[in-house]
Design a protein around this motif. Structure first.
Motif, PDB file in Angstrom:
ATOM      1  N   ALA A   4       0.767  -1.196   0.191  1.00 15.39           N
ATOM      2  CA  ALA A   4      -0.032  -0.052   0.046  1.00 15.39           C
ATOM      3  C   ALA A   4       0.894   1.167   0.166  1.00 15.39           C
ATOM      4  CB  ALA A   4      -1.067   0.132   1.294  1.00 15.39           C
ATOM      5  N   THR A   5       0.377   2.138  -0.778  1.00 19.15           N
ATOM      6  CA  THR A   5       1.300   3.455  -0.791  1.00 19.15           C
ATOM      7  C   THR A   5       0.583   4.628  -0.244  1.00 19.15           C
ATOM      8  OG1 THR A   5       2.335   2.690  -3.139  1.00 19.15           O
ATOM      9  CG2 THR A   5       2.425   5.040  -2.620  1.00 19.15           C
ATOM     10  N   VAL A   6       1.114   5.617   0.305  1.00 21.53           N
ATOM     11  CA  VAL A   6       0.536   6.615   0.995  1.00 21.53           C
ATOM     12  C   VAL A   6       1.614   7.834   0.813  1.00 21.53           C
ATOM     13  CG1 VAL A   6       0.238   7.903   3.274  1.00 21.53           C
ATOM     14  CG2 VAL A   6      -0.264   5.456   3.052  1.00 21.53           C
ATOM     15  N   THR A   7       0.668   8.850   0.128  1.00 20.19           N
ATOM     16  CA  THR A   7       1.459  10.160  -0.296  1.00 20.19           C
ATOM     17  C   THR A   7       1.000  11.332   0.732  1.00 20.19           C
ATOM     18  OG1 THR A   7       1.571   9.562  -2.540  1.00 20.19           O
ATOM     19  CG2 THR A   7       2.046  11.838  -1.987  1.00 20.19           C
ATOM     20  N   THR A 407      -7.423  -2.473   2.548  1.00 18.47           N
ATOM     21  CA  THR A 407      -6.946  -3.165   3.484  1.00 18.47           C
ATOM     22  C   THR A 407      -6.087  -2.279   4.632  1.00 18.47           C
ATOM     23  OG1 THR A 407      -6.599  -5.050   1.922  1.00 18.47           O
ATOM     24  CG2 THR A 407      -5.097  -5.012   3.865  1.00 18.47           C
ATOM     25  N   LEU A 408      -5.518  -1.414   4.111  1.00 15.25           N
ATOM     26  CA  LEU A 408      -5.092  -0.272   4.933  1.00 15.25           C
ATOM     27  C   LEU A 408      -5.743   0.935   5.271  1.00 15.25           C
ATOM     28  CD1 LEU A 408      -2.015   0.950   5.973  1.00 15.25           C
ATOM     29  CD2 LEU A 408      -1.965   2.171   4.040  1.00 15.25           C
ATOM     30  N   ASP A 409      -5.872   1.368   6.535  1.00 11.59           N
ATOM     31  CA  ASP A 409      -6.633   2.716   7.125  1.00 11.59           C
ATOM     32  C   ASP A 409      -5.524   3.250   7.943  1.00 11.59           C
ATOM     33  OD1 ASP A 409      -8.778   4.126   7.269  1.00 11.59           O
ATOM     34  OD2 ASP A 409      -9.185   3.258   9.534  1.00 11.59           O
ATOM     35  N   THR A 431      -5.231 -12.237   7.291  1.00 13.45           N
ATOM     36  CA  THR A 431      -4.342 -13.121   7.117  1.00 13.45           C
ATOM     37  C   THR A 431      -2.908 -12.497   6.479  1.00 13.45           C
ATOM     38  OG1 THR A 431      -5.193 -13.505   5.039  1.00 13.45           O
ATOM     39  CG2 THR A 431      -5.794 -14.912   6.730  1.00 13.45           C
ATOM     40  N   GLU A 432      -3.010 -11.507   5.729  1.00 12.69           N
ATOM     41  CA  GLU A 432      -1.944 -10.855   4.984  1.00 12.69           C
ATOM     42  C   GLU A 432      -1.013  -9.777   5.534  1.00 12.69           C
ATOM     43  OE1 GLU A 432      -1.005 -12.186   2.034  1.00 12.69           O
ATOM     44  OE2 GLU A 432      -2.670 -13.477   2.136  1.00 12.69           O
ATOM     45  N   ASP A 433       0.262  -9.840   5.488  1.00 13.46           N
ATOM     46  CA  ASP A 433       0.898  -8.698   5.652  1.00 13.46           C
ATOM     47  C   ASP A 433       0.805  -7.692   4.809  1.00 13.46           C
ATOM     48  OD1 ASP A 433       2.190 -10.329   7.692  1.00 13.46           O
ATOM     49  OD2 ASP A 433       4.061 -10.209   7.254  1.00 13.46           O
ATOM     50  N   VAL A 434       1.027  -6.376   5.025  1.00 14.64           N
ATOM     51  CA  VAL A 434       1.260  -5.371   4.190  1.00 14.64           C
ATOM     52  C   VAL A 434       2.445  -4.452   4.388  1.00 14.64           C
ATOM     53  CG1 VAL A 434      -0.159  -2.985   3.574  1.00 14.64           C
ATOM     54  CG2 VAL A 434      -1.497  -4.893   4.202  1.00 14.64           C
ATOM     55  N   LEU A 490       3.961  -4.386   7.910  1.00 17.49           N
ATOM     56  CA  LEU A 490       2.452  -4.132   9.038  1.00 17.49           C
ATOM     57  C   LEU A 490       1.909  -5.562   8.924  1.00 17.49           C
ATOM     58  CD1 LEU A 490       0.930  -0.909   8.076  1.00 17.49           C
ATOM     59  CD2 LEU A 490       2.898  -1.161   9.478  1.00 17.49           C
ATOM     60  N   PRO A 491       2.033  -6.360  10.163  1.00 18.83           N
ATOM     61  CA  PRO A 491       1.476  -7.783  10.175  1.00 18.83           C
ATOM     62  C   PRO A 491      -0.125  -7.532   9.964  1.00 18.83           C
ATOM     63  CG  PRO A 491       2.037  -6.938  12.465  1.00 18.83           C
ATOM     64  CD  PRO A 491       2.592  -6.023  11.475  1.00 18.83           C
TER      65      PRO A 491
END
Length: 503
Positions: A4-7, A407-409, A431-434, A490-491
Motif C-alpha cells: 500500500a502506498t501513502v503520499t 486493507t490499509l486504513d 491473514t496478509e502482511d502489508v 505491517l502484520p
C-alpha cells in the motif's frame, strides 16, 4: 505480501488536531465511579476517596475532557441529591441500570477529581425526567460566582470559585426507546431549544451539544438529526454521535472494518446538518461531538443489569475484557475521528474505568491496563499540529458486512513547530502482511524517530490483572527511510504508529 502506498503533503490539511478528540466518559454505571475512580479504602486513596493510581493512569492515557454523569443514568438523575454533607444524601433507585445510587460522589467531588486528573469537565443535564429549570439550577450551581441560591450553596459546600464548565450536553440518547423520558425528535428538539436558550441567558459563551442518533442503525437515523437541528440550530454548537462496534459470529474481517460505518456516520450527520443550515439560511456550521464510542460486546452476560428486587450498589456491569483485535479497532476509530477533524470537534471514549474501559481496577486492590489503553495513549501523546489529507493506494479485500474495503486504513499529523510527522495505520487484513510505502517528498530529510506496532499471533489475547504487559506495542524494526520514502511491514490485525522527525 500486499503493498500500500501513502503520499503526504504539508499543504493538504484537513484541520487542527483537537485535544478534545481525546476525551473520555465517567457515568454512574457499574463500577466506573464506585471502586473505579472512587475507592476510599484503597491504599492510594486521597482525602476525597479518589484512587491515586487511577488518576495517574488517566493522565498517562492522555485524556483531555470527561463527560459526566451519563449516559443513560443522567435521564433519571437528581443532581441536588449529591451535594452537601455526604451523610445526609439520599439513596435513590437508578432505573437505567437497575442499581442503587448512594450519591457519595456528586458534582463537587467530580470537579475536584477533574482538577486532580488534569481534565476538562463536560456536563450532561437531565432532559428525561426533568427540564429547563433543573438545567438552569445546575448551571447556576456550577458557573455563577455567588450571590444566588445555588451559587451560594456551592460556596457553602466548599467551592468558593465557580467551576466555569464550558461544554454541556442537552440530555442523552433521547432517540432511544430505552431512555427514561424518551421523546420524538420534534418533542426533544423543542425541549432542547428552550433549555439551550435559557442556559445562554445565564452564559452566552457556553458550548452546547444536542442529542443526535444513538447509532447509524437507528430507524430514525438522519431524520432525527434533521428534525432536531431544525428546532435547535441557532441555539447549539454540536450534535452528538454515539457508536459501538462488536465482533459478531466470528466475522473478524467485518469487525476490523468497523470504521467504514464510523466514517459513514460522521459524513451522514454533517451532510444533514449542512442541509439544515442551507434550508434555514444559517451562517454558522454545526459540528459533531462523538461523545460515546468504543468496542462493546453488548450480548455478553456482563452487559445484563440486575432485575427484580435486586438493586445493588455498583454491580459488575459491562466489564468487557478487550483483546488485541479490539485494540486494533479502537486504533482505527481514532484514525477515523482524526480524519474528520474538520467536523468532529470533540469525542469521548466510553468509558474510562471498569465499564467498557481502558483502565480496570480491583476493589481495594490492583489497577491494570486493557489492550485498548495503548493506541489511545500513544495517539493522544503524539498526534499534534495538523491532520493531513492522505492519498492512499491500498489493496482491497471483501467483508460480509461492508463489501470491499481498503486493507490499509491510515491518517497522518504534522506538527509545524517541531516538523514531526506521525503516521497512524491499521492493517485490516486477517491473514496478509502489508508493506507500507510512504512518499515523503513533501517532507524531505525526515528519519524514523520511533515505530511501534500492536499485534500478536493470537489476536484474542487479553490483558489481566496478572499480566497486562506480555502484549504491548513493540518496536517495528522494519520501519526505514531512504530517498524520502518510508517503508514498514505491517502484520495482519495490527495497529501501528510511525513517528518521523528531522535528523
Amino acid at each position: 505480501m500486499l503493498s500500500a502506498t501513502v503520499t503526504l503533503d504539508p499543504a493538504f490539511v484537513v484541520g487542527p488536531v483537537r485535544r478534545r478528540t481525546f476525551g473520555s466518559f465517567v457515568e454512574h454505571l457499574g463500577r466506573c465511579v464506585y471502586t473505579g475512580i472512587h475507592d476510599p479504602e484503597h491504599p492510594s486513596a486521597d482525602a476525597d476517596g479518589f484512587r491515586g493510581d487511577v488518576v495517574d493512569l488517566t493522565r498517562e492515557l492522555g485524556v483531555s475532557t470527561v463527560r459526566y454523569p451519563g449516559g443513560n443514568f443522567v435521564s433519571g438523575y437528581r443532581w441536588e441529591d449529591a451535594i452537601g454533607p455526604v451523610a445526609e444524601r439520599p439513596r435513590r433507585l437508578d432505573l437505567a441500570w437497575h442499581s442503587t445510587e448512594p450519591n457519595l460522589v456528586g458534582v463537587d467531588e467530580f470537579m475536584r477529581w477533574c482538577a486532580k486528573a488534569g481534565v476538562e469537565p463536560m456536563m450532561a443535564v437531565n432532559l428525561g425526567t426533568r427540564g429547563v429549570q433543573e438545567a438552569l439550577d445546575l448551571l447556576e450551581y456550577c458557573n455563577v460566582p455567588g450571590g444566588t441560591n445555588w451559587s451560594d450553596r456551592r460556596r457553602a459546600n466548599g467551592a468558593a470559585d465557580p467551576y466555569r464548565v464550558k461544554m454541556w450536553c442537552l440530555g442523552n440518547e433521547m432517540d432511544g426507546p430505552w431512555q427514561i423520558g424518551h421523546r420524538t425528535a420534534h418533542e426533544y428538539g423543542r425541549l432542547a431549544a428552550e433549555t439551550a436558550r435559557a442556559m445562554r441567558m445565564v452564559d452566552p459563551d457556553l458550548e452546547l451539544v444536542v442529542c443526535g442518533s444513538s447509532g447509524s442503525v437507528m430507524p430514525t437515523f438522519g431524520e432525527w438529526e434533521r428534525v432536531v437541528l431544525s428546532e435547535t440550530y441557532e441555539h447549539v454548537d454540536h450534535v452528538s454521535a454515539h457508536a459501538y462496534y462488536w465482533e459478531e459470529d466470528g466475522d473478524l474481517a467485518s469487525f476490523l472494518a468497523s470504521t467504514v460505518d464510523m466514517d459513514h456516520f460522521v459524513e451522514s450527520v454533517t451532510a444533514t446538518a449542512d442541509a439544515v443550515r442551507a434550508a434555514g439560511k444559517h451562517a454558522k456550521r454545526i459540528n459533531v461531538s462523538f461523545d460515546e464510542w468504543n468496542v462493546w460486546y453488548q450480548r455478553r452476560a456482563e452487559s445484563r443489569p440486575p432485575s427484580g428486587d435486586d438493586w445493588p450498589v455498583a454491580p459488575v456491569l459491562l466489564e468487557d475484557r478487550y483483546n488485541v483485535a479490539d485494540a486494533v479497532v479502537v486504533g482505527s476509530m481514532l484514525i477515523s475521528l482524526l480524519r474528520h477533524t474538520d467536523r468532529v470537534h470533540a469525542a469521548s471514549l466510553a468509558q474510562l474505568v471498569n465499564v467498557i474501559a481502558p483502565i480496570m481496577t480491583e476493589p481495594g486492590g490492583r489497577v491494570w491496563k486493557q489492550t485498548i489503553f495503548h493506541p489511545f495513549a500513544l495517539t493522544s501523546r503524539h498526534a499534534k499540529g495538523e491532520v493531513l489529507r492522505l492519498a492512499v493506494d491500498s489493496p482491497v479485500h471483501s467483508t460480509a458486512r461492508f463489501g470491499d474495503v481498503a486493507t490499509l486504513d491510515a491518517v497522518a499529523t504534522h506538527d509545524p513547530e517541531t516538523g514531526e510527522v506521525v503516521l497512524l495505520a491499521t492493517n485490516r487484513s486477517v491473514t496478509e502482511d502489508v508493506v507500507l510505502d510512504v512518499d515523503l517528498r513533501g517532507f524531505p530529510g525526515l528519519r524514523v524517530v520511533e515505530a511501534l506496532t500492536l499485534a500478536n499471533p493470537d489476536h484474542t489475547w487479553s490483558a489481566t490483572a496478572d499480566d497486562d504487559t506480555s502484549v504491548l506495542p513493540r518496536a517495528n524494526t522494519t520501519a526505514k527511510v531512504a530517498d524520502d520514502r518510508a517503508r514498514a511491514e505491517l502484520p495482519p490485525v495490527s495497529w501501528s504508529i510511525v513517528r518521523l522527525g528531522r535528523a
